[in-house]
Design a protein around this motif. Structure first.
Motif, PDB file in Angstrom:
ATOM      1  N   ALA A 119      39.092  37.661  35.203  1.00  0.00           N
ATOM      2  CA  ALA A 119      38.982  37.353  36.678  1.00  0.00           C
ATOM      3  C   ALA A 119      37.666  38.335  37.312  1.00  0.00           C
ATOM      4  O   ALA A 119      37.065  37.774  37.826  1.00  0.00           O
ATOM      5  CB  ALA A 119      40.152  37.955  37.343  1.00  0.00           C
ATOM      6  N   PHE A 150      38.777  34.821  42.279  1.00  0.00           N
ATOM      7  CA  PHE A 150      39.936  35.205  41.628  1.00  0.00           C
ATOM      8  C   PHE A 150      40.292  36.466  42.139  1.00  0.00           C
ATOM      9  O   PHE A 150      39.407  37.203  42.629  1.00  0.00           O
ATOM     10  CB  PHE A 150      39.543  35.365  40.091  1.00  0.00           C
ATOM     11  CG  PHE A 150      39.526  34.243  39.489  1.00  0.00           C
ATOM     12  CD1 PHE A 150      40.429  33.368  39.534  1.00  0.00           C
ATOM     13  CD2 PHE A 150      38.210  33.904  38.644  1.00  0.00           C
ATOM     14  CE1 PHE A 150      40.523  32.092  38.971  1.00  0.00           C
ATOM     15  CE2 PHE A 150      38.389  32.423  37.910  1.00  0.00           C
ATOM     16  CZ  PHE A 150      39.198  31.671  38.102  1.00  0.00           C
ATOM     17  N   ASP A 151      41.424  37.076  41.954  1.00  0.00           N
ATOM     18  CA  ASP A 151      42.030  38.143  42.307  1.00  0.00           C
ATOM     19  C   ASP A 151      41.704  39.196  40.937  1.00  0.00           C
ATOM     20  O   ASP A 151      42.539  39.065  40.073  1.00  0.00           O
ATOM     21  CB  ASP A 151      43.649  38.495  42.577  1.00  0.00           C
ATOM     22  CG  ASP A 151      44.121  39.600  43.228  1.00  0.00           C
ATOM     23  OD1 ASP A 151      43.604  40.537  42.613  1.00  0.00           O
ATOM     24  OD2 ASP A 151      45.058  39.607  44.047  1.00  0.00           O
ATOM     25  N   TYR A 185      44.494  40.795  38.495  1.00  0.00           N
ATOM     26  CA  TYR A 185      45.198  39.916  37.609  1.00  0.00           C
ATOM     27  C   TYR A 185      44.723  40.221  36.108  1.00  0.00           C
ATOM     28  O   TYR A 185      45.316  40.085  35.203  1.00  0.00           O
ATOM     29  CB  TYR A 185      45.038  38.643  37.810  1.00  0.00           C
ATOM     30  CG  TYR A 185      45.970  38.071  38.757  1.00  0.00           C
ATOM     31  CD1 TYR A 185      46.833  36.818  38.382  1.00  0.00           C
ATOM     32  CD2 TYR A 185      46.252  38.454  40.077  1.00  0.00           C
ATOM     33  CE1 TYR A 185      47.563  36.378  39.648  1.00  0.00           C
ATOM     34  CE2 TYR A 185      47.121  38.138  41.159  1.00  0.00           C
ATOM     35  CZ  TYR A 185      47.871  36.860  40.818  1.00  0.00           C
ATOM     36  OH  TYR A 185      48.507  36.549  41.603  1.00  0.00           O
ATOM     37  N   GLU A 210      45.270  33.789  36.779  1.00  0.00           N
ATOM     38  CA  GLU A 210      44.575  33.953  37.770  1.00  0.00           C
ATOM     39  C   GLU A 210      44.215  32.765  38.284  1.00  0.00           C
ATOM     40  O   GLU A 210      43.772  32.384  39.539  1.00  0.00           O
ATOM     41  CB  GLU A 210      43.464  34.728  37.423  1.00  0.00           C
ATOM     42  CG  GLU A 210      42.426  34.265  36.445  1.00  0.00           C
ATOM     43  CD  GLU A 210      42.956  34.474  35.069  1.00  0.00           C
ATOM     44  OE1 GLU A 210      42.855  33.496  34.563  1.00  0.00           O
ATOM     45  OE2 GLU A 210      43.376  35.505  34.765  1.00  0.00           O
ATOM     46  N   ASN A 217      52.036  39.136  36.927  1.00  0.00           N
ATOM     47  CA  ASN A 217      51.042  38.202  37.590  1.00  0.00           C
ATOM     48  C   ASN A 217      51.746  37.170  38.255  1.00  0.00           C
ATOM     49  O   ASN A 217      51.542  36.748  39.482  1.00  0.00           O
ATOM     50  CB  ASN A 217      49.865  37.804  36.734  1.00  0.00           C
ATOM     51  CG  ASN A 217      49.044  38.925  36.315  1.00  0.00           C
ATOM     52  OD1 ASN A 217      49.147  39.994  36.537  1.00  0.00           O
ATOM     53  ND2 ASN A 217      47.977  38.503  35.440  1.00  0.00           N
TER      54      ASN A 217
END
Length: 343
Positions: A63, A173-174, A177, A182, A224
């Motif tokens: 990510a 994206f975070d 994660y 993601e 997640n």
């Protein structure tokens, strides 16, 4: 084009050379290497001298690597491709054409096939209402996939295109994660923002995929999953699903104990509990940005646990019938209650 590598010297140079053949002079090719120790960066420089390689000092995960590549690019369309994914001829052009043909799509994927191209790896992700996601039509013949582009619950990060404006609108994206889930989270946030997600079957990539089980993977999958559910689901949907989510948690704990990964499952639960302040802060950001309500998001979720990687009892029988009936009731209440933007 952004490719994130980690110890990918055996596959990335060959595959990137195949990708490069499909690019034109305006396209950028960025490789974010997550501190590989097998000569990945040097091998890519030799195979594709035009590639711009961003070498990281440590493994930041998929990510974060994608976010770094996107930030370094100025392209209006971002194509994220796994280093072990081989694009078939015409793949990039088909993905590019979709941008003009589907202006309401924020993201879309190529049809990802198994090696040899005869069977599907993923024809678009499927998301169960519990937040569990898997590859659609995995293992089925590619002839069973529709020829025309269509919408999917989430698009696979193995061969993913995202419009720059959509990417920036939802924040990419975070990075927390690290890896796994993601792409599902990003897709749900795009749906919440009123943007569609789809697949272009005429664009194909071969991907050597194998579902590898392991403690670390189970931890990330479960942690997640809860991050996604608690952040992305609107209040009305989350409230109605709470009993089912808690019930499923007991089932997963039992499965984890039988499967030998109970410790990783408990670690994931602890991580979620300790991370609740950060999760709630993220939730506030996601919910402020959304333009659709619970009923609309629910259309993108499924009641069928049809993943081939789940036990048969989860896919059929009384338990499966019960959770499908529960989901039908949730959908009815959302639609009857007019769960719009504020719900």
């Amino acid at each position: 084009m952004v490719v994130v590598t980690y110890r990918s010297a055996a596959v990335a140079p060959r595959n990137l050379a195949r990708l490069f053949e499909q690019l034109d002079e305006r396209d950028e090719l960025l490789v974010v290497d997550n501190a590989s120790n097998d000569g990945t960066a040097d091998a890519i420089r030799t195979a594709v001298p035009r590639a711009r390689i961003l070498e990281q000092l440590r493994n930041l995960g998929f990510a974060a690597g994608c976010n770094i590549g996107a930030a370094a690019s100025s392209a209006p369309l971002l194509l994220f491709l796994n280093p072990d994914a081989v694009p078939e001829p015409g793949c990039v052009e088909s993905l590019r054409v979709a941008a003009a043909q589907r202006p309401d799509w924020g993201a879309w994927q190529a049809l990802v096939t198994m090696p040899g191209g005869g069977h599907v790896n993923t024809s678009g992700g499927i998301t169960h209402f519990s937040g569990i996601g898997w590859a659609g039509a995995c293992g089925e013949p590619v002839t069973a996939v529709a020829a025309e582009p269509y919408e999917v619950s989430f698009a696979s990060g193995a061969a993913l295109v995202v419009r720059r404006e959509a990417w920036e609108r939802v924040g990419g994206f975070d990075e927390r994660y690290f890896m796994y889930g993601e792409d599902l989270d990003l897709s749900l946030r795009l749906w919440l923002a009123g943007l569609k997600v789809g697949i272009v079957p005429s664009a194909r990539v071969e991907h050597e995929y194998e579902f590898e089980k392991g403690g670390r993977k189970w931890f990330l999958l479960e942690r997640n999953r809860w991050w996604t559910v608690l952040s992305d689901y609107p209040a009305a949907l989350l409230a109605l699903l709470a009993p089912a989510l808690l019930g499923l948690e007991l089932v997963i704990l039992l499965a984890a104990a039988r499967g030998g990964w109970l410790g990783q499952k408990l670690r994931a639960q602890l991580s979620v509990v300790l991370g609740l302040p950060a999760i709630l802060a993220r939730r506030r950001r996601v919910q402020r940005a959304r333009t659709v309500g619970s009923a609309e998001l629910a259309r993108r979720l499924s009641a069928d646990l049809s993943s081939p990687f789940l036990p048969p009892a989860a896919r059929s029988g009384p338990a499966a019938d019960l959770q499908r009936a529960y989901w039908a009731g949730v959908r009815w209440l959302l639609n009857a209650g007019g769960a719009g933007r504020g719900c």
